[in-house]
Design an enzyme around this catalytic site. Structure first.
Site, PDB file in Angstrom:
ATOM      1  N   LYS A   1       1.981  -2.380   7.459  1.00  0.00           N
ATOM      2  CA  LYS A   1       2.454  -2.205   6.077  1.00  0.00           C
ATOM      3  C   LYS A   1       3.896  -1.689   6.052  1.00  0.00           C
ATOM      4  O   LYS A   1       4.689  -2.096   5.193  1.00  0.00           O
ATOM      5  CB  LYS A   1       1.530  -1.249   5.325  1.00  0.00           C
ATOM      6  CG  LYS A   1       0.172  -1.832   4.997  1.00  0.00           C
ATOM      7  CD  LYS A   1       0.276  -3.069   4.120  1.00  0.00           C
ATOM      8  CE  LYS A   1      -1.085  -3.620   3.747  1.00  0.00           C
ATOM      9  NZ  LYS A   1      -0.999  -4.883   2.963  1.00  0.00           N
TER      10      LYS A   1
ATOM     11  N   SER B   1       0.849  -1.180   0.000  1.00  0.00           N
ATOM     12  CA  SER B   1       0.000   0.000   0.000  1.00  0.00           C
ATOM     13  C   SER B   1       0.884   1.229   0.000  1.00  0.00           C
ATOM     14  O   SER B   1       2.041   1.185   0.442  1.00  0.00           O
ATOM     15  CB  SER B   1      -0.885  -0.008   1.256  1.00  0.00           C
ATOM     16  OG  SER B   1      -1.529   1.235   1.445  1.00  0.00           O
TER      17      SER B   1
ATOM     18  N   TYR C   1      -2.713  -0.629  11.046  1.00  0.00           N
ATOM     19  CA  TYR C   1      -2.553  -1.059   9.653  1.00  0.00           C
ATOM     20  C   TYR C   1      -1.298  -0.442   9.034  1.00  0.00           C
ATOM     21  O   TYR C   1      -0.522  -1.136   8.362  1.00  0.00           O
ATOM     22  CB  TYR C   1      -3.797  -0.665   8.859  1.00  0.00           C
ATOM     23  CG  TYR C   1      -3.760  -1.028   7.396  1.00  0.00           C
ATOM     24  CD1 TYR C   1      -4.059  -2.317   6.974  1.00  0.00           C
ATOM     25  CD2 TYR C   1      -3.436  -0.081   6.431  1.00  0.00           C
ATOM     26  CE1 TYR C   1      -4.038  -2.655   5.633  1.00  0.00           C
ATOM     27  CE2 TYR C   1      -3.412  -0.409   5.087  1.00  0.00           C
ATOM     28  CZ  TYR C   1      -3.712  -1.692   4.686  1.00  0.00           C
ATOM     29  OH  TYR C   1      -3.675  -2.012   3.362  1.00  0.00           O
TER      30      TYR C   1
END
Length: 336
Positions: free
Chosen positions: A160, A143, A156
């Site tokens: 990542k 991402s 999150y």
């Protein structure tokens, strides 16, 4: 050994919805045998039907990627029932939408175990089988948030970022060993997936991807291309990803202030959050209901990303640019 009648063998984690589901469909349309790893039984069954309908061979396996032994057992089952794994795609994740101080420590741990360690366990299971054969490709679905943290997604974003560091370290080791097993990462933009319907949220309004939003099929095409061309360290999908990563490199402090001002509102729709929204942090939301590949934002999502072609062919563009510079130089020389 390839089992008779089976084409390319692909494993996809998080395959019951979103990018994983769209990627499984695309591999299946090429005749691949696709092992679908996820928790939700209804989502898995529907994903298997998608694969079979498109000419592929499906092997749905209910597994929690936070369980290393279960992931390894799933890999063994894939090779027993389908054949040697050619491609492993790590895509499974979970998240919590809330300010950091409103996320419980056990929730933060759970997000990390699924969204980061799940990639580690999947990668290890793949390497244990690919390295002795000296062939195979591993695709990490990343991402823009692997480089640039945003508010309300600290767990999150942390996962990542961790995947990015893990990916770079592993890639250098494989290059050192001159291995023919390759690992690559695909950095995604905001994508219209069901996660915004089932993510654990403590926001006042319904969660949404930060616009511009892309359809999961755009992401799937990038994943399949990366699996076919895994020597690249990473691919960027979407102009928004490119803009975010460039801005973070050159003006990170300014971007901090911009996100502090806009990042809360841009991740919420005008509608209030439903009191009974499903939450998939601890239990799969698609255990009894199939959510499919798309979320609620079809009317606002892009089905194409012209920038993706540039990311996939940057060498060609560089050569073309160099050629234009040489031609311009030659023309200037003639004029002189």
């Amino acid at each position: 050994m390839r089992h008779q009648g089976v084409g390319q063998v692909v494993v996809i984690t998080g395959a019951s919805g979103g990018i994983g589901r769209a990627t499984a469909r695309l591999f299946a349309s090429r005749g691949a045998a696709v092992a679908l790893l996820a928790r939700g039984e209804a989502g898995l069954q529907a994903a298997a039907e998608d694969v079979e309908a498109r000419g592929g061979t499906a092997l749905p396996i209910a597994v929690d990627v936070a369980d290393q032994h279960a992931v390894d057992a799933a890999a063994s089952r894939v090779e027993k029932e389908l054949g040697e794994i050619d491609v492993w795609v790590n895509d499974a994740f979970t998240s919590v939408f809330a300010p950091f101080t409103q996320i419980e420590p056990e929730e933060f741990k759970r997000v990390t175990e699924v969204s980061y360690l799940g990639y580690v366990y999947g990668t290890r299971a793949a390497l244990d089988r690919m390295l002795p054969r000296d062939r195979g490709a591993i695709v990490q679905v990343g991402s823009a948030l692997a480089y640039r943290g945003i508010p309300l997604q600290s767990a999150y974003c942390g996962a990542k970022h961790a995947i990015q560091g893990f990916h770079e370290s592993l890639r250098t080791e494989l290059l050192h060993d001159k291995s023919n097993v390759h690992v690559t990462m695909v950095q995604m933009p905001a994508v219209n997936t069901p996660q915004f319907d089932w993510v654990l949220s403590r926001l006042g309004r319904h969660a949404q991807p930060v616009p511009p939003i892309y359809q999961p099929e755009v992401a799937a095409r990038a994943v399949v291309y990366a699996a076919d061309h895994p020597r690249r360290r990473e691919y960027w999908v979407g102009a928004s990803t490119v803009g975010t990563l460039i801005a973070d490199k050159f003006i990170p402090g300014l971007l901090d202030r911009y996100l502090a001002r806009t990042g809360f509102d841009s991740q919420q729709t005008p509608q209030p959050r439903g009191a009974h929204e499903p939450r998939n942090l601890w239990r799969p939301a698609d255990r009894t209901e199939d959510f499919g590949a798309h979320g609620d934002f079809d009317g606002r999502s892009k089905g194409r990303a012209p920038q993706l072609w540039a990311s996939q062919h940057h060498g060609l563009l560089a050569a073309a640019g160099a050629g234009l510079i040489l031609l311009a130089g030659a023309a200037a020389a003639r004029r002189r």
